[in-house]
Design a protein around this motif. Structure first.
Motif, PDB file in Angstrom:
ATOM      1  N   MET A  10     -36.002   6.584   6.596  1.00 27.64           N
ATOM      2  CA  MET A  10     -34.672   6.998   6.217  1.00 27.64           C
ATOM      3  C   MET A  10     -34.701   7.625   4.826  1.00 27.64           C
ATOM      4  O   MET A  10     -35.255   7.059   3.894  1.00 27.64           O
ATOM      5  N   GLY A  11     -34.128   8.809   4.741  1.00 21.37           N
ATOM      6  CA  GLY A  11     -34.017   9.461   3.449  1.00 21.37           C
ATOM      7  C   GLY A  11     -35.206  10.306   3.051  1.00 21.37           C
ATOM      8  O   GLY A  11     -35.224  10.873   1.967  1.00 21.37           O
ATOM      9  N   SER A  12     -36.190  10.416   3.921  1.00 24.54           N
ATOM     10  CA  SER A  12     -37.376  11.199   3.565  1.00 24.54           C
ATOM     11  C   SER A  12     -37.175  12.694   3.810  1.00 24.54           C
ATOM     12  O   SER A  12     -38.020  13.497   3.408  1.00 24.54           O
ATOM     13  N   GLY A  13     -36.090  13.067   4.466  1.00 24.78           N
ATOM     14  CA  GLY A  13     -35.825  14.476   4.722  1.00 24.78           C
ATOM     15  C   GLY A  13     -36.386  14.981   6.033  1.00 24.78           C
ATOM     16  O   GLY A  13     -36.643  16.176   6.191  1.00 24.78           O
ATOM     17  N   LYS A  14     -36.583  14.079   6.991  1.00 26.14           N
ATOM     18  CA  LYS A  14     -37.207  14.461   8.269  1.00 26.14           C
ATOM     19  C   LYS A  14     -36.455  15.599   8.953  1.00 26.14           C
ATOM     20  O   LYS A  14     -37.070  16.566   9.400  1.00 26.14           O
ATOM     21  N   SER A  15     -35.142  15.498   9.008  1.00 27.62           N
ATOM     22  CA  SER A  15     -34.354  16.536   9.693  1.00 27.62           C
ATOM     23  C   SER A  15     -34.391  17.849   8.934  1.00 27.62           C
ATOM     24  O   SER A  15     -34.582  18.917   9.531  1.00 27.62           O
ATOM     25  N   THR A  16     -34.224  17.786   7.630  1.00 26.05           N
ATOM     26  CA  THR A  16     -34.222  19.009   6.822  1.00 26.05           C
ATOM     27  C   THR A  16     -35.580  19.688   6.871  1.00 26.05           C
ATOM     28  O   THR A  16     -35.673  20.901   7.115  1.00 26.05           O
ATOM     29  N   VAL A  17     -36.638  18.934   6.661  1.00 30.35           N
ATOM     30  CA  VAL A  17     -37.988  19.503   6.708  1.00 30.35           C
ATOM     31  C   VAL A  17     -38.284  20.021   8.110  1.00 30.35           C
ATOM     32  O   VAL A  17     -38.877  21.087   8.268  1.00 30.35           O
ATOM     33  N   GLY A  18     -37.859  19.282   9.124  1.00 32.72           N
ATOM     34  CA  GLY A  18     -38.059  19.721  10.503  1.00 32.72           C
ATOM     35  C   GLY A  18     -37.400  21.057  10.777  1.00 32.72           C
ATOM     36  O   GLY A  18     -37.988  21.931  11.428  1.00 32.72           O
TER      37      GLY A  18
END
Length: 164
Positions: free
Chosen positions: A1-9
Motif C-alpha cells: 500500500m502506498g508504493s505507487g503500484k497503480s501509478t507506476v503500472g
C-alpha cells in the motif's frame, strides 16, 4: 500500500503500449461494488476468494498486459505462484521503507479501508511495519525488487524496463 503500484503500472503500460489492469479496479467492476463495500457487506474471506477468481481470469488473457495488484494479493492462496509460473510473467516488488510509506499514506488514509481508522503517524508506521514484516516473504518472491524512494513514477517504470 502506498508504493505507487497503480501509478507506476499506468506509466509502464504507456511506455510499452500494453493494456493496463489494476486488479482492485477490475474486481470492483466485476462485482459492481467498491472493495470497501465488498468487505463490509460480504466479508474479507469472500473478497479474498473473489480476488483469486479474478486474478486467475486476468492471468488467462492471451495478450500481454501490465497488471497492478492490491497490496494483500500476493499473500493469499497461491497467488504469487500463479503469477510467477507463467513463463512470460515478470513480477516486480516496489519496495520502500516504513517512514517513507507512512509519510505518503498519512494524508490519504481516509480513502483506504485498512488504515482509515488510524489516527497518528506513529500508529500508521506501526501498522505498515507489521504488515511489511508479515508480507515480506510473499513480496520477496517477485522476480525483481525495485527501490522506489525519491524516484518519480517515470523513473521507476524506466528502471523496470531496464530489468526486462
Amino acid at each position: 500500500m502506498g508504493s505507487g503500484k497503480s501509478t507506476v503500472g499506468q506509466v509502464l503500460a504507456s511506455l510499452t503500449s500494453l493494456p493496463f489492469i489494476d486488479l482492485d479496479d477490475y474486481i470492483e467492476a466485476q462485482e459492481s461494488m467498491s472493495i470497501s463495500q465488498i468487505i463490509a457487506q460480504k466479508g474479507i474471506i469472500y473478497f479474498r476468494k473473489q480476488e483469486l477468481l479474478h486474478l486467475k481470469s486476468v492471468l488467462k488473457r492471451r495478450e500481454s498486459i501490465v497488471l497492478s495488484l492490491g497490496g494483500g494479493t500476493p499473500c493469499y492462496y497461491n497467488n504469487m505462484e500463479l503469477i510467477n509460473e507463467k513463463p512470460e510473467s515478470r513480477s516486480i516488488y516496489l519496495r520502500a521503507n516504513v517512514p517513507f510509506l507512512a509519510q505518503r499514506l498519512f494524508e490519504e488514509r481516509q480513502t483506504r479501508p485498512l488504515i482509515a481508522g488510524i489516527d497518528t503517524r506513529d500508529e500508521l508506521a506501526e501498522f505498515i511495519g507489521k504488515h511489511l514484516l508479515e508480507r515480506s516473504a510473499f513480496y520477496n518472491q517477485a522476480h525483481k525488487v525495485v527501490e522506489i524512494e525519491n524516484k518519480t513514477p517515470q523513473e521507476i517504470a524506466l528502471e523496470i524496463l531496464d530489468l526486462a
